[in-house]
Design a protein around this motif. Structure first.
Motif, PDB file in Angstrom:
ATOM      1  N   GLU A 161       0.803  -1.236  -0.109  1.00  0.00           N
ATOM      2  CA  GLU A 161       0.051   0.006   0.084  1.00  0.00           C
ATOM      3  C   GLU A 161       0.908   1.193   0.031  1.00  0.00           C
ATOM      4  O   GLU A 161       0.306   2.361  -0.134  1.00  0.00           O
ATOM      5  N   GLN A 162       2.225   1.081   0.009  1.00  0.00           N
ATOM      6  CA  GLN A 162       3.057   2.228   0.012  1.00  0.00           C
ATOM      7  C   GLN A 162       3.908   2.004  -1.217  1.00  0.00           C
ATOM      8  O   GLN A 162       4.989   3.046  -1.494  1.00  0.00           O
ATOM      9  N   ALA A 163       3.599   1.021  -2.161  1.00  0.00           N
ATOM     10  CA  ALA A 163       4.370   0.890  -3.367  1.00  0.00           C
ATOM     11  C   ALA A 163       5.844   0.455  -3.076  1.00  0.00           C
ATOM     12  O   ALA A 163       6.836   0.759  -3.937  1.00  0.00           O
ATOM     13  N   PHE A 164       5.894  -0.420  -2.052  1.00  0.00           N
ATOM     14  CA  PHE A 164       7.342  -0.918  -1.894  1.00  0.00           C
ATOM     15  C   PHE A 164       7.613  -1.779  -3.028  1.00  0.00           C
ATOM     16  O   PHE A 164       6.804  -2.245  -3.750  1.00  0.00           O
ATOM     17  N   THR A 165       8.940  -1.718  -3.201  1.00  0.00           N
ATOM     18  CA  THR A 165       9.484  -2.522  -4.226  1.00  0.00           C
ATOM     19  C   THR A 165      10.528  -3.748  -3.827  1.00  0.00           C
ATOM     20  O   THR A 165      10.917  -3.542  -2.345  1.00  0.00           O
ATOM     21  N   GLY A 166      10.713  -4.859  -4.386  1.00  0.00           N
ATOM     22  CA  GLY A 166      11.318  -5.816  -4.102  1.00  0.00           C
ATOM     23  C   GLY A 166      11.172  -7.139  -4.651  1.00  0.00           C
ATOM     24  O   GLY A 166      10.137  -7.505  -5.153  1.00  0.00           O
ATOM     25  N   VAL A 167      12.305  -7.742  -5.180  1.00  0.00           N
ATOM     26  CA  VAL A 167      12.330  -8.931  -5.860  1.00  0.00           C
ATOM     27  C   VAL A 167      13.271  -9.894  -5.388  1.00  0.00           C
ATOM     28  O   VAL A 167      14.489  -9.782  -4.839  1.00  0.00           O
ATOM     29  N   LYS A 168      12.669 -11.145  -5.220  1.00  0.00           N
ATOM     30  CA  LYS A 168      13.343 -12.340  -4.640  1.00  0.00           C
ATOM     31  C   LYS A 168      14.770 -12.700  -5.171  1.00  0.00           C
ATOM     32  O   LYS A 168      14.828 -12.380  -6.573  1.00  0.00           O
ATOM     33  N   GLY A 169      15.802 -12.841  -4.258  1.00  0.00           N
ATOM     34  CA  GLY A 169      17.083 -13.231  -4.948  1.00  0.00           C
ATOM     35  C   GLY A 169      17.168 -14.744  -5.053  1.00  0.00           C
ATOM     36  O   GLY A 169      16.274 -15.477  -5.350  1.00  0.00           O
ATOM     37  N   SER A 170      18.511 -15.141  -4.687  1.00  0.00           N
ATOM     38  CA  SER A 170      18.757 -16.830  -4.728  1.00  0.00           C
ATOM     39  C   SER A 170      19.452 -17.024  -3.364  1.00  0.00           C
ATOM     40  O   SER A 170      20.001 -16.119  -2.701  1.00  0.00           O
TER      41      SER A 170
END
Length: 396
Positions: A292-301
């Motif tokens: 709801e705050q437009a957080f970003t984040g992509v899973k790594g390895s």
């Protein structure tokens, strides 16, 4: 409860800044009450439920449980839990806990002992899906059923409203039915949410005596349709979603602790469209903290793969960066509209018109209806038209 529930979903170990791996007694602390300053934020957003990822003693990420009756020492103790529950009760917030009853951590005392753990031919514990640090429980052993019932009743007695059942799809539905029936003898209003990704959604609900399950099919169609500019996929998923909700409630979401952030996958405008879909479609919505705050984040390895999507929160909502306020305002407005139209939770949905870059659908319940028009290109837009005359238009 579920007829009016909108959950804020939090991963407590990450949100409170606890160290996930290689932690020592120096990392122990009373972090669970750190969530209390966020409860008014939850209410202001329009939610009334707090869905907590694991809070029990574990070796690392919480899903490798060591003791279902003990609060993770990185989060605190029983007094900290009671403080959080009391603060939630003061605000009318219902709490669901994440119960990991498919497996335990390899260092759980019952693994080395003669506990109800599945064993390979050589006597070693059977790992779950190749994870050597996780040992499968033996659900044929009546001691497993007794353990789960005791754990559930213990925390229900302590003030929670129900359970999210981790990897419920890997546990026999008959096991859930036996457990749920026993627990409801003492707690008839307890809520049970089963996690299922692929498989027989309705079968798990009905055969397992659960209240609802995670609607991963809809989640996938939402982000994929927006990312690929292909609303035909969403049209297909909405047809299936309509069939599902006609027979059982579905728990809907566009983000959780296991997947890439919607704003990273679909971009900011795509994340806004996803929010519109989440909060206008039938179901029991949950909002993963920060979406709801437009957080970003992509899973790594590797072992730290999930860390980017399980970030710490600042000490208070006032310390949030202003960059996400536009998304926050959108969520507040959409949730407020949903609150004014509570019939949306179990309504039917029908697609009216579809193209690659646009879709229109109507959500109906009796004489009430909501018509939604979405476009991805050339501009992301949304138009909402309720049968009572309420309308809203957005462009990003």
């Amino acid at each position: 409860m579920l007829d009016h529930a909108i959950f804020w979903h939090v991963y407590p170990l990450g949100a409170t800044g606890a160290r996930i791996r290689d932690w020592t007694t120096e990392d122990e602390g009373h972090r669970l009450p750190d969530l209390i300053p966020w409860l008014d934020y939850l209410i202001d957003l329009g939610c009334n439920g707090l869905l907590l990822a694991p809070i029990f003693a574990s070796s690392t990420h919480g899903y490798d449980t060591l003791d279902h009756f003990q609060i993770d020492p990185r989060l605190g103790d029983d007094a900290d839990f009671d403080q959080l529950i009391a603060a939630c009760e003061e605000r009318g917030i219902k709490v669901l806990l994440d119960g990991v009853f498919n497996h335990v951590g390899i260092d759980h005392p019952m693994v080395a002992g003669d506990g109800p753990v599945r064993r390979l031919d050589d006597g070693s514990p059977e790992p779950w899906e190749g994870h050597g640090d996780l040992a499968l429980l033996n659900h044929e052993d009546p001691r497993t059923e007794d353990l789960v019932v005791d754990v559930m009743n213990h925390w229900l007695d302590r003030g929670i409203a129900g359970w999210r059942l981790d990897v419920a799809y890997s546990v026999p539905a008959w096991f859930w039915a036996k457990v749920v029936d026993r627990v409801r003898q003492a707690h008839p209003d307890a809520v049970f949410l089963g996690e299922i990704i692929h498989g027989d959604y309705l079968g798990l609900v009905h055969d397992g005596h659960l209240d609802t399950v995670t609607q991963y099919e809809l989640w996938k169609a939402i982000w994929s349709s927006i990312k690929d500019v292909n609303f035909w996929e969403l049209e297909h998923a909405l047809g299936r979603h309509n069939d599902f909700v006609a027979q059982a409630p579905m728990q809907t979401f566009v983000g959780n602790h296991d997947v890439d952030r919607i704003a990273s996958v679909a971009g900011p405008s795509g994340a806004a469209l996803a929010a519109v879909l989440l909060l206008t479609l039938p179901g029991i919505p949950s909002i993963y903290y920060g979406d709801e705050q437009a957080f970003t984040g992509v899973k790594g390895s590797g072992f730290s793969a999930d860390d980017p999507v399980r970030p710490p929160l600042p000490a208070t909502p006032e310390e949030l960066a202003p960059l996400g306020e536009w998304m926050h305002a959108l969520y507040r407005e959409l949730i407020a509209s949903r609150r004014r139209h509570p019939w949306l939770v179990d309504a039917g949905v029908e697609v009216l018109e579809t193209a690659n870059e646009s879709i229109s659908y109507v959500v109906r319940s009796g004489t009430e209806s909501l018509t939604v028009h979405l476009t991805i290109e050339p501009t992301a837009t949304a138009r909402l038209e309720f049968s009572d005359g309420e309308t809203a238009e957005y462009a990003w």
